[in-house]
Motif scaffolding. Structure first.
Motif, PDB file in Angstrom:
ATOM      1  N   GLU A 179       0.833  -1.213   0.000  1.00 20.64           N
ATOM      2  CA  GLU A 179       0.000   0.000   0.000  1.00 20.64           C
ATOM      3  C   GLU A 179       0.861   1.255   0.000  1.00 20.64           C
ATOM      4  O   GLU A 179       0.566   2.221  -0.711  1.00 20.64           O
ATOM      5  N   GLN A 180       1.942   1.240   0.770  1.00 24.37           N
ATOM      6  CA  GLN A 180       2.824   2.398   0.836  1.00 24.37           C
ATOM      7  C   GLN A 180       3.522   2.626  -0.512  1.00 24.37           C
ATOM      8  O   GLN A 180       3.635   3.761  -0.972  1.00 24.37           O
ATOM      9  N   ILE A 181       3.954   1.557  -1.136  1.00 25.50           N
ATOM     10  CA  ILE A 181       4.624   1.670  -2.436  1.00 25.50           C
ATOM     11  C   ILE A 181       3.643   2.180  -3.488  1.00 25.50           C
ATOM     12  O   ILE A 181       3.961   3.091  -4.261  1.00 25.50           O
ATOM     13  N   PHE A 182       2.442   1.610  -3.522  1.00 26.68           N
ATOM     14  CA  PHE A 182       1.450   2.042  -4.512  1.00 26.68           C
ATOM     15  C   PHE A 182       1.087   3.519  -4.326  1.00 26.68           C
ATOM     16  O   PHE A 182       0.854   4.232  -5.310  1.00 26.68           O
ATOM     17  N   ALA A 183       1.079   3.975  -3.083  1.00 27.22           N
ATOM     18  CA  ALA A 183       0.737   5.379  -2.805  1.00 27.22           C
ATOM     19  C   ALA A 183       1.737   6.349  -3.439  1.00 27.22           C
ATOM     20  O   ALA A 183       1.416   7.530  -3.619  1.00 27.22           O
ATOM     21  N   MET A 184       2.914   5.883  -3.802  1.00 24.71           N
ATOM     22  CA  MET A 184       3.909   6.739  -4.452  1.00 24.71           C
ATOM     23  C   MET A 184       3.595   6.970  -5.929  1.00 24.71           C
ATOM     24  O   MET A 184       4.039   7.964  -6.506  1.00 24.71           O
ATOM     25  N   THR A 185       2.866   6.052  -6.561  1.00 28.48           N
ATOM     26  CA  THR A 185       2.754   6.069  -8.020  1.00 28.48           C
ATOM     27  C   THR A 185       2.081   7.321  -8.570  1.00 28.48           C
ATOM     28  O   THR A 185       2.615   7.939  -9.493  1.00 28.48           O
ATOM     29  N   ASP A 186       0.949   7.694  -8.045  1.00 33.20           N
ATOM     30  CA  ASP A 186       0.231   8.844  -8.577  1.00 33.20           C
ATOM     31  C   ASP A 186       1.016  10.151  -8.401  1.00 33.20           C
ATOM     32  O   ASP A 186       1.146  10.922  -9.355  1.00 33.20           O
ATOM     33  N   PRO A 187       1.582  10.411  -7.214  1.00 33.53           N
ATOM     34  CA  PRO A 187       2.380  11.629  -7.075  1.00 33.53           C
ATOM     35  C   PRO A 187       3.597  11.676  -8.016  1.00 33.53           C
ATOM     36  O   PRO A 187       3.958  12.747  -8.506  1.00 33.53           O
ATOM     37  N   ILE A 188       4.218  10.529  -8.287  1.00 38.26           N
ATOM     38  CA  ILE A 188       5.355  10.517  -9.213  1.00 38.26           C
ATOM     39  C   ILE A 188       4.881  10.899 -10.614  1.00 38.26           C
ATOM     40  O   ILE A 188       5.465  11.771 -11.269  1.00 38.26           O
ATOM     41  N   ALA A 189       3.821  10.230 -11.077  1.00 32.69           N
ATOM     42  CA  ALA A 189       3.309  10.507 -12.424  1.00 32.69           C
ATOM     43  C   ALA A 189       2.821  11.949 -12.544  1.00 32.69           C
ATOM     44  O   ALA A 189       3.099  12.631 -13.537  1.00 32.69           O
ATOM     45  N   GLU A 190       2.108  12.417 -11.536  1.00 33.39           N
ATOM     46  CA  GLU A 190       1.591  13.789 -11.586  1.00 33.39           C
ATOM     47  C   GLU A 190       2.711  14.815 -11.525  1.00 33.39           C
ATOM     48  O   GLU A 190       2.617  15.875 -12.145  1.00 33.39           O
ATOM     49  N   ARG A 191       3.783  14.506 -10.814  1.00 35.75           N
ATOM     50  CA  ARG A 191       4.907  15.443 -10.770  1.00 35.75           C
ATOM     51  C   ARG A 191       5.528  15.580 -12.158  1.00 35.75           C
ATOM     52  O   ARG A 191       5.853  16.687 -12.589  1.00 35.75           O
ATOM     53  N   ALA A 192       5.691  14.470 -12.857  1.00 34.03           N
ATOM     54  CA  ALA A 192       6.231  14.523 -14.222  1.00 34.03           C
ATOM     55  C   ALA A 192       5.338  15.387 -15.110  1.00 34.03           C
ATOM     56  O   ALA A 192       5.831  16.196 -15.903  1.00 34.03           O
ATOM     57  N   ARG A 193       4.036  15.236 -14.971  1.00 31.85           N
ATOM     58  CA  ARG A 193       3.091  16.024 -15.786  1.00 31.85           C
ATOM     59  C   ARG A 193       3.109  17.499 -15.387  1.00 31.85           C
ATOM     60  O   ARG A 193       3.030  18.380 -16.221  1.00 31.85           O
ATOM     61  N   LYS A 194       3.218  17.772 -14.080  1.00 28.66           N
ATOM     62  CA  LYS A 194       3.220  19.163 -13.611  1.00 28.66           C
ATOM     63  C   LYS A 194       4.367  19.975 -14.190  1.00 28.66           C
ATOM     64  O   LYS A 194       4.241  21.183 -14.376  1.00 28.66           O
ATOM     65  N   ILE A 195       5.480  19.309 -14.458  1.00 26.11           N
ATOM     66  CA  ILE A 195       6.629  20.039 -14.998  1.00 26.11           C
ATOM     67  C   ILE A 195       6.691  19.964 -16.524  1.00 26.11           C
ATOM     68  O   ILE A 195       7.671  20.391 -17.121  1.00 26.11           O
ATOM     69  N   GLY A 196       5.646  19.423 -17.129  1.00 23.33           N
ATOM     70  CA  GLY A 196       5.585  19.399 -18.586  1.00 23.33           C
ATOM     71  C   GLY A 196       6.091  18.137 -19.237  1.00 23.33           C
ATOM     72  O   GLY A 196       6.236  18.078 -20.457  1.00 23.33           O
ATOM     73  N   GLY A 197       6.357  17.107 -18.453  1.00 17.68           N
ATOM     74  CA  GLY A 197       6.834  15.846 -19.004  1.00 17.68           C
ATOM     75  C   GLY A 197       5.713  14.834 -19.150  1.00 17.68           C
ATOM     76  O   GLY A 197       4.540  15.150 -18.960  1.00 17.68           O
ATOM     77  N   LEU A 198       6.090  13.626 -19.486  1.00 15.28           N
ATOM     78  CA  LEU A 198       5.140  12.537 -19.644  1.00 15.28           C
ATOM     79  C   LEU A 198       5.345  11.510 -18.541  1.00 15.28           C
ATOM     80  O   LEU A 198       6.451  11.348 -18.022  1.00 15.28           O
ATOM     81  N   ALA A 199       4.274  10.802 -18.232  1.00 15.58           N
ATOM     82  CA  ALA A 199       4.348   9.670 -17.307  1.00 15.58           C
ATOM     83  C   ALA A 199       4.332   8.393 -18.154  1.00 15.58           C
ATOM     84  O   ALA A 199       4.447   8.451 -19.374  1.00 15.58           O
ATOM     85  N   LEU A 200       4.183   7.271 -17.521  1.00 14.37           N
ATOM     86  CA  LEU A 200       4.102   5.997 -18.230  1.00 14.37           C
ATOM     87  C   LEU A 200       2.732   5.833 -18.878  1.00 14.37           C
ATOM     88  O   LEU A 200       1.751   6.433 -18.432  1.00 14.37           O
ATOM     89  N   HIS A 201       2.668   4.983 -19.895  1.00 13.88           N
ATOM     90  CA  HIS A 201       1.421   4.772 -20.627  1.00 13.88           C
ATOM     91  C   HIS A 201       0.855   3.362 -20.494  1.00 13.88           C
ATOM     92  O   HIS A 201      -0.339   3.166 -20.739  1.00 13.88           O
TER      93      HIS A 201
END
Length: 178
Positions: free
Chosen positions: A72-94
């Motif tokens: 659960e703790q590991i999964f909780a990291m996934t959305d913030p990582i992907a959203e951080r990439a998007r917030k700075i103008g990058g892409l996340a995984l597809h």
């Protein structure tokens, strides 16, 4: 690349562009580092859940609950990582394929893994993840991206805690294999 394909690619990127004060090279490098991190986090999550589902033996309940909590703790990291990439103008995984192309942590598809080997493998993978988190932190820090470094610092601490718990669960000595 044809002129038409090049124009289509530029149009797609423009639709996904997110305003940021980070320079283009910072966006490129940080989002690439975050994509790799995200792939590793998904790989570790799935391995942790795999071991959670398949653990057996004398300490079943303790290990089953420990791995569920860690998953659960590991999964909780996934959305913030992907959203951080998007917030700075990058892409996340597809996709799952995208994860497999970027992940550095190895999968474990064995039908049976001894519980102590499960914990040791996860300990080592989490320790490798700490190293990866520090590398991503260095990249973000080199561009002055304090928001990304701030997130990473919390995840480094959480991951070190998982390493500690897994290490203590695999220590030898009297009563270690009760």
């Amino acid at each position: 690349m044809s002129e038409r394909t090049n124009a289509a690619e530029k149009a797609r990127r423009a639709r996904l562009a997110t305003p940021t004060d980070l320079k283009a090279d910072a966006t490129r490098d940080i989002s690439a580092a975050l994509r790799g991190l995200l792939a590793d986090v998904f790989a570790l999550y799935l391995k942790t859940k795999n071991f959670h589902w398949h653990v057996s033996g004398h300490h079943f309940r303790d290990y089953h609950l420990l791995l569920d909590e860690q998953g659960e703790q590991i999964f909780a990291m996934t959305d913030p990582i992907a959203e951080r990439a998007r917030k700075i103008g990058g892409l996340a995984l597809h996709s799952i394929g995208d994860i497999s192309r970027h992940q550095r942590l190895a999968d474990n598809d064995a039908d049976y893994v001894d519980p102590q080997d499960m914990l040791a493998e996860l300990r080592d993978d989490n320790q490798r993840l700490v190293t990866i988190l520090r590398e991503v932190h260095d990249t973000a820090s080199s561009y002055g991206d304090v928001a990304t470094t701030s997130l990473l610092e919390v995840w480094i601490d959480e991951t070190e805690r998982r390493v500690w718990f897994l290490f203590e669960s695999t220590r030898g000595g009297p009563g270690a294999n009760d």
